[in-house]
Design a protein around this motif. Structure first.
Motif: not given
Length: 405
Positions: A5-10, A273-279
């Motif tokens: 997904s684009l958000s995962a690429a970011r 796997n959407d395991a990179l969560q920006p905080t």
């Protein structure tokens, strides 16, 4: 090949650049060198209405740290200065790659051999003085004939820069941010040009490094990181993917493929796997690697950004030195700031949120926190916000930065 997904690429790009989560504290001098190695290049710019760009870019990744550490690493020979993306600090282990560009004369604004030939007496006199007296600054020379050109430098300054571009001189250290030039053999004794790789090897290596540092790269992004020739670049990327030196992937909505360096395989799997969560919420230098490529900023973050300090004042939209605002994986706005160090005051002249950004309490809390951290590092703890868009955010921001001082 799988699709992100684009958000995962970011998030993959942010993780590779060290901008996914807040920096651990406290930072050390070793962290400064590690951050530069992670980015590959640290762009230099002299504008300092806030901190000069290299120091601000490091603050964004390290939090509170001592800017003197950057100067010390240069003086210790663990970094060197040369043209890469632009004028940059680079890890000293990258010198062989850049030495090839010096030998091939492919950097700088001047036709160096021609300029040196036309100013042989001046150049030879400067080299003789450095050999006899040691390292020099441009300020050590009387202001003689200006050279014209973009900065209208005196000819002695141009000579120093040309000799630096050719590699005859290196930057031994900086004093109050002024370059101190010395002979290469004194700064880097023992170097042998026989150790410089070929031009083809350099290009191949810098393409791989560009993809690595970006985290994920489209073909049209790769050339800009080290300012490489564009010709044949897409074919080289396909070749590197076919040989397993790059991983080809896809991103939703992109027609062209994207590439990931194998060193970032674990991050790629986490992104998948959407395991990179920006905080992390922070302010970026205009010369930060995340945003210095306008095309990449637009395609990856849907953020149309251009520094306006070189734009005539009547034509500026956002201010002289607007800083992009990174908030939890998105570029949500920009602000025009100035640090008044003697007064201890950090002025936000204007702040613009992107039109599609939801300006809620959570966003304003994050931005206020980023402002206060940046201002505290500048030793300008009093934050004043003068104007915002949308206007209704102004009073809330004023209260947030006042309450949290």
């Amino acid at each position: 090949m799988f699709t992100l997904s684009l958000s995962a690429a970011r998030n993959l790009a942010l993780a590779a650049q060290g901008l996914l989560s807040p920096p651990p504290a406290p930072a050390t001098k070793t962290d400064v060198l590690d951050a530069i190695r992670r980015m590959g290049v640290l762009q230099i710019d002299t504008i300092h209405v806030v901190a000069r760009s290299p120091y601000l870019t490091l603050f964004t990744r390290l939090g509170d740290y001592d800017p003197n550490w950057l100067d010390e690493l240069l003086a210790e020979g663990r970094l060197f200065e040369y043209w890469a993306h632009a004028a940059c600090f680079l890890p000293i282990e990258d010198y062989p790659l850049q030495r090839r560009t010096m030998l091939n004369g492919v950097r700088g604004w001047y036709d160096a051999p021609k300029w040196i030939e036309e100013h042989a007496d001046l150049v030879n006199g400067i080299l003789a003085r450095i050999r006899a007296e040691g390292a020099v600054r441009s300020a050590d020379f009387e202001n003689h004939k200006p050279s014209g050109g973009w900065w209208n430098w005196k000819e002695e300054k141009v000579a120093l820069e040309v000799l630096h571009t050719t590699g005859e001189l290196m930057i031994a250290r900086r004093e109050k941010f002024q370059r101190v030039y010395d002979l290469r053999e004194r700064v880097l004794p023992g170097w042998d040009d026989a150790n410089a790789p070929s031009a083809d090897e350099v290009r191949r290596e810098l393409v791989l490094r560009s993809v690595e540092k970006l985290g994920l790269a489209r073909p049209n992004w790769v050339w800009d990181y080290y300012r490489l020739p564009k010709t044949g670049l897409s074919a080289l990327l396909r070749e590197l993917a076919a040989s397993g030196e790059l991983i080809e992937t896809a991103v939703e909505g992109w027609e062209s493929p994207a590439y990931v360096h194998p060193v970032n395989t674990a991050l790629l799997e986490q992104a998948r796997n959407d395991a990179l969560q920006p905080t992390y919420t922070t302010l970026l230098s205009p010369f930060d690697p995340l945003v210095w490529d306008r095309v990449r900023a637009r395609e990856l973050f849907d953020f149309d950004y251009m520094i306006e300090c070189y734009t005539p004042a009547p034509k500026r939209r956002y201010g002289y030195f607007s800083l992009p605002i990174l908030r939890r994986g998105a570029l949500v706005g920009r602000l025009d700031a100035k640090a008044y160090r003697q007064e201890g005051r950090f002025e936000v002249r204007s702040l613009y949120f992107e039109p599609d950004v939801s300006v809620d309490d959570g966003l304003l809390d994050d931005v206020a926190g980023a402002l206060l951290r940046c201002a505290a590092w500048h030793k300008t703890p009093r934050v004043e916000v003068q104007r915002s868009q949308p206007e209704e955010a102004l009073e809330v921001l004023k209260k947030r930065v006042k309450r949290e001082e």
